[in-house]
Design a protein around this motif. Structure first.
Motif, PDB file in Angstrom:
ATOM      1  N   UNK A  29      -8.673  10.231 -11.537  1.00 43.19           N
ATOM      2  CA  UNK A  29      -7.705   9.915 -10.557  1.00 43.19           C
ATOM      3  C   UNK A  29      -7.615   8.302 -10.122  1.00 43.19           C
ATOM      4  N   UNK A  30      -6.542   8.109  -9.978  1.00 41.94           N
ATOM      5  CA  UNK A  30      -6.425   6.776  -9.450  1.00 41.94           C
ATOM      6  C   UNK A  30      -6.264   6.583  -7.798  1.00 41.94           C
ATOM      7  N   UNK A  31      -7.046   5.311  -7.358  1.00 38.91           N
ATOM      8  CA  UNK A  31      -6.801   5.506  -5.756  1.00 38.91           C
ATOM      9  C   UNK A  31      -5.530   5.078  -5.307  1.00 38.91           C
ATOM     10  N   UNK A  32      -5.236   5.402  -4.065  1.00 40.95           N
ATOM     11  CA  UNK A  32      -3.976   5.003  -3.516  1.00 40.95           C
ATOM     12  C   UNK A  32      -4.163   4.463  -2.173  1.00 40.95           C
ATOM     13  N   UNK A  33      -3.496   3.044  -2.239  1.00 42.94           N
ATOM     14  CA  UNK A  33      -3.805   2.096  -1.182  1.00 42.94           C
ATOM     15  C   UNK A  33      -2.477   2.215   0.070  1.00 42.94           C
ATOM     16  N   UNK A  34      -2.969   2.281   1.201  1.00 38.25           N
ATOM     17  CA  UNK A  34      -1.885   2.583   2.265  1.00 38.25           C
ATOM     18  C   UNK A  34      -1.877   1.427   3.380  1.00 38.25           C
ATOM     19  N   UNK A  35      -0.767   0.616   3.477  1.00 43.27           N
ATOM     20  CA  UNK A  35      -0.728  -0.511   4.373  1.00 43.27           C
ATOM     21  C   UNK A  35       0.388  -0.101   5.437  1.00 43.27           C
ATOM     22  N   UNK A  50      -0.252  -8.975  -0.128  1.00 44.81           N
ATOM     23  CA  UNK A  50       0.190  -9.687   0.952  1.00 44.81           C
ATOM     24  C   UNK A  50       0.157  -8.788   2.297  1.00 44.81           C
ATOM     25  N   UNK A  51      -0.264  -9.368   3.191  1.00 45.92           N
ATOM     26  CA  UNK A  51      -0.154  -8.808   4.542  1.00 45.92           C
ATOM     27  C   UNK A  51       0.660  -9.513   5.634  1.00 45.92           C
TER      28      UNK A  51
END
Length: 101
Positions: A29-35, A50-51
């Motif tokens: 599975x692939x990771x999920x990134x949450x900002x 970019x944040x």
């Protein structure tokens, strides 16, 4: 209209580099990134995002077709936090973790 006024209204932007380390068992599975509550799929390895703003909530988790696991979260401060390493858990029911690099 002056250029100084338009520059002040733009929020400060900074970049964060995150290295996503695959678990030892070779997760498919692939990771999920949450900002700040907005999720996006990611790939294993090093990525740059970019944040905007002074503080941003950041979370990474893994998801297979049945459940979500390996979640790790932190708060990033623009200008201070420049790189993180996410380590996926050794077992699928454990949480992930962040280290600074």
């Amino acid at each position: 209209m002056s250029t100084e006024a338009s520059e002040d209204s733009v929020p400060a932007q900074d970049r964060i580099e995150v290295t996503l380390r695959r678990p030892w068992y070779g997760a498919l599975q692939r990771p999920t990134v949450v900002f700040d509550g907005r999720g996006q799929p990611a790939q294993w390895g090093t990525g740059s995002w970019r944040i905007t703003g002074a503080e941003v909530s950041f979370e990474v988790f893994l998801f297979n077709r049945q459940w979500r696991y390996g979640a790790a979260g932190t708060t990033l401060t623009a200008g201070i936090d420049t790189s993180l390493v996410y380590h996926a858990p050794l077992l699928p029911f454990l949480p992930g973790r962040f280290t600074r690099s």
